[in-house]
Design a protein around this motif. Structure first.
Motif, PDB file in Angstrom:
ATOM      1  N   GLU A  66       0.825  -1.198   0.000  1.00  0.00           N
ATOM      2  CA  GLU A  66       0.000   0.000   0.000  1.00  0.00           C
ATOM      3  C   GLU A  66       0.863   1.254   0.000  1.00  0.00           C
ATOM      4  O   GLU A  66       1.821   1.380   0.761  1.00  0.00           O
ATOM      5  N   GLY A  67       0.533   2.188  -0.861  1.00  0.00           N
ATOM      6  CA  GLY A  67       1.225   3.455  -0.896  1.00  0.00           C
ATOM      7  C   GLY A  67       2.496   3.481  -1.698  1.00  0.00           C
ATOM      8  O   GLY A  67       3.162   4.511  -1.777  1.00  0.00           O
ATOM      9  N   VAL A  68       2.862   2.355  -2.311  1.00  0.00           N
ATOM     10  CA  VAL A  68       4.087   2.285  -3.107  1.00  0.00           C
ATOM     11  C   VAL A  68       3.720   2.167  -4.581  1.00  0.00           C
ATOM     12  O   VAL A  68       2.828   1.402  -4.955  1.00  0.00           O
ATOM     13  N   ASP A  69       4.380   2.935  -5.406  1.00  0.00           N
ATOM     14  CA  ASP A  69       4.182   2.898  -6.856  1.00  0.00           C
ATOM     15  C   ASP A  69       4.329   1.462  -7.359  1.00  0.00           C
ATOM     16  O   ASP A  69       5.387   0.843  -7.223  1.00  0.00           O
ATOM     17  N   GLN A  70       3.262   0.930  -7.925  1.00  0.00           N
ATOM     18  CA  GLN A  70       3.268  -0.474  -8.332  1.00  0.00           C
ATOM     19  C   GLN A  70       4.154  -0.733  -9.555  1.00  0.00           C
ATOM     20  O   GLN A  70       4.389  -1.892  -9.916  1.00  0.00           O
ATOM     21  N   THR A  71       4.633   0.329 -10.192  1.00  0.00           N
ATOM     22  CA  THR A  71       5.559   0.126 -11.307  1.00  0.00           C
ATOM     23  C   THR A  71       6.992  -0.074 -10.823  1.00  0.00           C
ATOM     24  O   THR A  71       7.864  -0.433 -11.619  1.00  0.00           O
ATOM     25  N   ILE A  72       7.240   0.154  -9.529  1.00  0.00           N
ATOM     26  CA  ILE A  72       8.579  -0.053  -8.977  1.00  0.00           C
ATOM     27  C   ILE A  72       8.854  -1.554  -8.915  1.00  0.00           C
ATOM     28  O   ILE A  72       8.058  -2.313  -8.353  1.00  0.00           O
ATOM     29  N   PRO A  73       9.958  -2.020  -9.496  1.00  0.00           N
ATOM     30  CA  PRO A  73      10.258  -3.470  -9.515  1.00  0.00           C
ATOM     31  C   PRO A  73      10.823  -3.935  -8.174  1.00  0.00           C
ATOM     32  O   PRO A  73      12.022  -4.185  -8.024  1.00  0.00           O
ATOM     33  N   VAL A  74       9.940  -4.083  -7.188  1.00  0.00           N
ATOM     34  CA  VAL A  74      10.389  -4.362  -5.826  1.00  0.00           C
ATOM     35  C   VAL A  74      11.149  -5.689  -5.739  1.00  0.00           C
ATOM     36  O   VAL A  74      12.145  -5.801  -5.025  1.00  0.00           O
ATOM     37  N   ASP A  75      10.687  -6.706  -6.467  1.00  0.00           N
ATOM     38  CA  ASP A  75      11.401  -7.988  -6.435  1.00  0.00           C
ATOM     39  C   ASP A  75      12.823  -7.845  -6.974  1.00  0.00           C
ATOM     40  O   ASP A  75      13.759  -8.447  -6.451  1.00  0.00           O
ATOM     41  N   GLU A  76      12.972  -7.035  -8.014  1.00  0.00           N
ATOM     42  CA  GLU A  76      14.307  -6.777  -8.550  1.00  0.00           C
ATOM     43  C   GLU A  76      15.173  -6.062  -7.522  1.00  0.00           C
ATOM     44  O   GLU A  76      16.348  -6.405  -7.323  1.00  0.00           O
ATOM     45  N   LEU A  77      14.601  -5.072  -6.846  1.00  0.00           N
ATOM     46  CA  LEU A  77      15.350  -4.346  -5.829  1.00  0.00           C
ATOM     47  C   LEU A  77      15.786  -5.274  -4.701  1.00  0.00           C
ATOM     48  O   LEU A  77      16.913  -5.174  -4.195  1.00  0.00           O
ATOM     49  N   ALA A  78      14.906  -6.184  -4.304  1.00  0.00           N
ATOM     50  CA  ALA A  78      15.250  -7.133  -3.244  1.00  0.00           C
ATOM     51  C   ALA A  78      16.397  -8.046  -3.670  1.00  0.00           C
ATOM     52  O   ALA A  78      17.313  -8.328  -2.886  1.00  0.00           O
ATOM     53  N   ALA A  79      16.367  -8.498  -4.917  1.00  0.00           N
ATOM     54  CA  ALA A  79      17.432  -9.366  -5.420  1.00  0.00           C
ATOM     55  C   ALA A  79      18.761  -8.613  -5.500  1.00  0.00           C
ATOM     56  O   ALA A  79      19.826  -9.157  -5.157  1.00  0.00           O
ATOM     57  N   VAL A  80      18.701  -7.360  -5.943  1.00  0.00           N
ATOM     58  CA  VAL A  80      19.924  -6.549  -6.018  1.00  0.00           C
ATOM     59  C   VAL A  80      20.481  -6.318  -4.615  1.00  0.00           C
ATOM     60  O   VAL A  80      21.690  -6.434  -4.392  1.00  0.00           O
ATOM     61  N   ALA A  81      19.604  -5.987  -3.660  1.00  0.00           N
ATOM     62  CA  ALA A  81      20.055  -5.761  -2.290  1.00  0.00           C
ATOM     63  C   ALA A  81      20.780  -6.974  -1.739  1.00  0.00           C
ATOM     64  O   ALA A  81      21.853  -6.856  -1.111  1.00  0.00           O
ATOM     65  N   ASP A  82      20.238  -8.158  -1.977  1.00  0.00           N
ATOM     66  CA  ASP A  82      20.853  -9.390  -1.475  1.00  0.00           C
ATOM     67  C   ASP A  82      22.200  -9.635  -2.142  1.00  0.00           C
ATOM     68  O   ASP A  82      23.211  -9.898  -1.473  1.00  0.00           O
ATOM     69  N   ALA A  83      22.248  -9.526  -3.462  1.00  0.00           N
ATOM     70  CA  ALA A  83      23.495  -9.796  -4.180  1.00  0.00           C
ATOM     71  C   ALA A  83      24.586  -8.818  -3.774  1.00  0.00           C
ATOM     72  O   ALA A  83      25.751  -9.212  -3.548  1.00  0.00           O
ATOM     73  N   VAL A  84      24.250  -7.538  -3.676  1.00  0.00           N
ATOM     74  CA  VAL A  84      25.243  -6.527  -3.317  1.00  0.00           C
ATOM     75  C   VAL A  84      25.720  -6.733  -1.883  1.00  0.00           C
ATOM     76  O   VAL A  84      26.926  -6.664  -1.595  1.00  0.00           O
ATOM     77  N   ALA A  85      24.788  -6.986  -0.974  1.00  0.00           N
ATOM     78  CA  ALA A  85      25.168  -7.178   0.424  1.00  0.00           C
ATOM     79  C   ALA A  85      26.076  -8.390   0.597  1.00  0.00           C
ATOM     80  O   ALA A  85      27.024  -8.361   1.403  1.00  0.00           O
ATOM     81  N   GLN A  86      25.820  -9.458  -0.144  1.00  0.00           N
ATOM     82  CA  GLN A  86      26.662 -10.647  -0.024  1.00  0.00           C
ATOM     83  C   GLN A  86      28.086 -10.376  -0.505  1.00  0.00           C
ATOM     84  O   GLN A  86      29.064 -10.804   0.122  1.00  0.00           O
ATOM     85  N   GLN A  87      28.219  -9.667  -1.626  1.00  0.00           N
ATOM     86  CA  GLN A  87      29.557  -9.354  -2.131  1.00  0.00           C
ATOM     87  C   GLN A  87      30.290  -8.408  -1.184  1.00  0.00           C
ATOM     88  O   GLN A  87      31.499  -8.563  -0.947  1.00  0.00           O
ATOM     89  N   ALA A  88      29.570  -7.459  -0.631  1.00  0.00           N
ATOM     90  CA  ALA A  88      30.186  -6.546   0.323  1.00  0.00           C
ATOM     91  C   ALA A  88      30.615  -7.283   1.583  1.00  0.00           C
ATOM     92  O   ALA A  88      31.713  -7.041   2.119  1.00  0.00           O
ATOM     93  N   ALA A  89      29.774  -8.180   2.077  1.00  0.00           N
ATOM     94  CA  ALA A  89      30.125  -8.937   3.284  1.00  0.00           C
ATOM     95  C   ALA A  89      31.354  -9.802   3.059  1.00  0.00           C
ATOM     96  O   ALA A  89      32.198  -9.939   3.953  1.00  0.00           O
ATOM     97  N   ALA A  90      31.463 -10.385   1.879  1.00  0.00           N
ATOM     98  CA  ALA A  90      32.648 -11.204   1.576  1.00  0.00           C
ATOM     99  C   ALA A  90      33.909 -10.350   1.618  1.00  0.00           C
ATOM    100  O   ALA A  90      34.966 -10.798   2.098  1.00  0.00           O
ATOM    101  N   HIS A  91      33.820  -9.116   1.130  1.00  0.00           N
ATOM    102  CA  HIS A  91      34.976  -8.221   1.172  1.00  0.00           C
ATOM    103  C   HIS A  91      35.343  -7.872   2.618  1.00  0.00           C
ATOM    104  O   HIS A  91      36.524  -7.909   2.999  1.00  0.00           O
ATOM    105  N   VAL A  92      34.341  -7.531   3.425  1.00  0.00           N
ATOM    106  CA  VAL A  92      34.585  -7.204   4.833  1.00  0.00           C
ATOM    107  C   VAL A  92      35.210  -8.391   5.554  1.00  0.00           C
ATOM    108  O   VAL A  92      36.175  -8.252   6.327  1.00  0.00           O
ATOM    109  N   ARG A  93      34.685  -9.569   5.298  1.00  0.00           N
ATOM    110  CA  ARG A  93      35.171 -10.788   5.950  1.00  0.00           C
ATOM    111  C   ARG A  93      36.632 -11.046   5.598  1.00  0.00           C
ATOM    112  O   ARG A  93      37.429 -11.459   6.452  1.00  0.00           O
ATOM    113  N   ARG A  94      36.978 -10.781   4.369  1.00  0.00           N
ATOM    114  CA  ARG A  94      38.358 -11.000   3.913  1.00  0.00           C
ATOM    115  C   ARG A  94      39.311  -9.939   4.471  1.00  0.00           C
ATOM    116  O   ARG A  94      40.453 -10.242   4.839  1.00  0.00           O
TER     117      ARG A  94
END
Length: 300
Positions: free
Chosen positions: A2-30
């Motif tokens: 509710e209240g969010v523009d339905q044209t925003i690709p939220v599933d895509e944003l969620a997938a990008v957030a996960d992929a980016v966070a995982q790569q960043a965490a691997a760098h921090v861990r190393r």
């Protein structure tokens, strides 16, 4: 959603957030053993083989001498920004280290913290996280927090629930606790770097402590919020958080059923607004208790 523009690709944003966070965490861990040496029982099994960096000054300071930033913080934010630029070149980014406009844009804005819990990271305390959130009109719609040392990932998409993955790729739904009395609540909190604000926060804790089960200070607000989501604590409150501290974790806690209050999306830490996440069964009582203690007022 509710209240969010339905044209925003939220599933895509969620997938990008996960992929980016995982790569960043691997760098921090190393990078941790490279910068600070191995810590027994901390990180990957091969940490002990990593040499300590001989580069000068791996740690600088920001607002005070006790507010550090490491080479890993700045490197990781630059990595995150590069990955987001590749995946979503037209989106804005607000980050802890390299900044960005505080004005909420009309489109998608990424709000990122490369290492939440930098002091823990420096000392080898295994409680620090990478936080990546996508916001639309200042409202978080997708977010991921990676508990780097424990290899645990928390995530949520607006209106679709929260989840945790414990390194095996399997996502398990999150739900906060069913506690019904504030006096039985385990409460997480945190403290600012300014001495005067810490005195105010200390007084609040002293008054709160006899009224709840106990208090925990983990040292990473994003993880505190995820702990509310997972049921590891019943509530979290903290003054003076910036958007990158709560953008992902606040969404995760909310989608796990918590009652969440966050500062305005364009707020600054020095304004001292409170962030609260609390299990629903004690929300009214806990918020009333904070009001009684004057804790929901901004701390200067």
């Amino acid at each position: 959603m509710e209240g969010v523009d339905q044209t925003i690709p939220v599933d895509e944003l969620a997938a990008v957030a996960d992929a980016v966070a995982q790569q960043a965490a691997a760098h921090v861990r190393r990078r941790r053993p490279e910068l600070f040496g191995a810590t027994p029982g901390h990180g990957a099994p091969d940490d002990a083989a990593a040499p300590v960096s001989t580069a000068p000054d791996p740690v600088a300071t920001k607002s005070t001498e006790t507010d550090p930033v490491t080479l890993a913080d700045t490197e990781t934010e630059r990595l995150i920004r590069a990955l987001l630029r590749d995946a979503r070149p037209d989106d804005e980014v607000l980050g802890e280290e390299d900044g960005g406009s505080r004005v909420v844009p009309s489109g998608v804005r990424w709000v990122v913290d490369p290492i939440d819990g930098t002091v823990n990271f420096m000392y080898g305390v295994p409680a620090y996280a990478v936080s990546v959130a996508a916001q639309v009109d200042g409202r978080s719609v997708a977010g991921v927090v990676v508990d780097v040392a424990r290899h645990v990932t928390y995530g949520a998409t607006l209106g679709r629930g929260a989840w945790v993955s414990e390194g095996n790729g399997v996502r398990r739904p999150l739900r906060c606790t069913s506690v019904e009395r504030a006096e039985l609540a385990l409460v997480a909190t945190g403290f600012g770097y300014d001495a005067d604000r810490r005195r105010q926060q200390g007084r609040i804790v002293a008054d709160l402590l006899p009224r709840v089960r106990d208090v925990r200070r983990i040292g990473a607000a994003a993880l505190d919020l995820c702990m509310v989501a997972s049921g590891a604590v019943d509530a979290h409150y903290e003054h003076g958080l910036s958007p990158w501290d709560w953008a992902a974790g606040g969404l995760i806690a909310s989608e796990a059923g918590a009652i969440v209050q966050t500062p305005p999306p364009d707020s600054r830490a020095d304004e001292g607004h409170i962030t609260v996440a609390v299990a629903p069964g004690i929300a009214d009582e806990f918020l009333a208790l904070l009001d009684e203690l004057g804790a929901r007022d901004p701390l200067t």
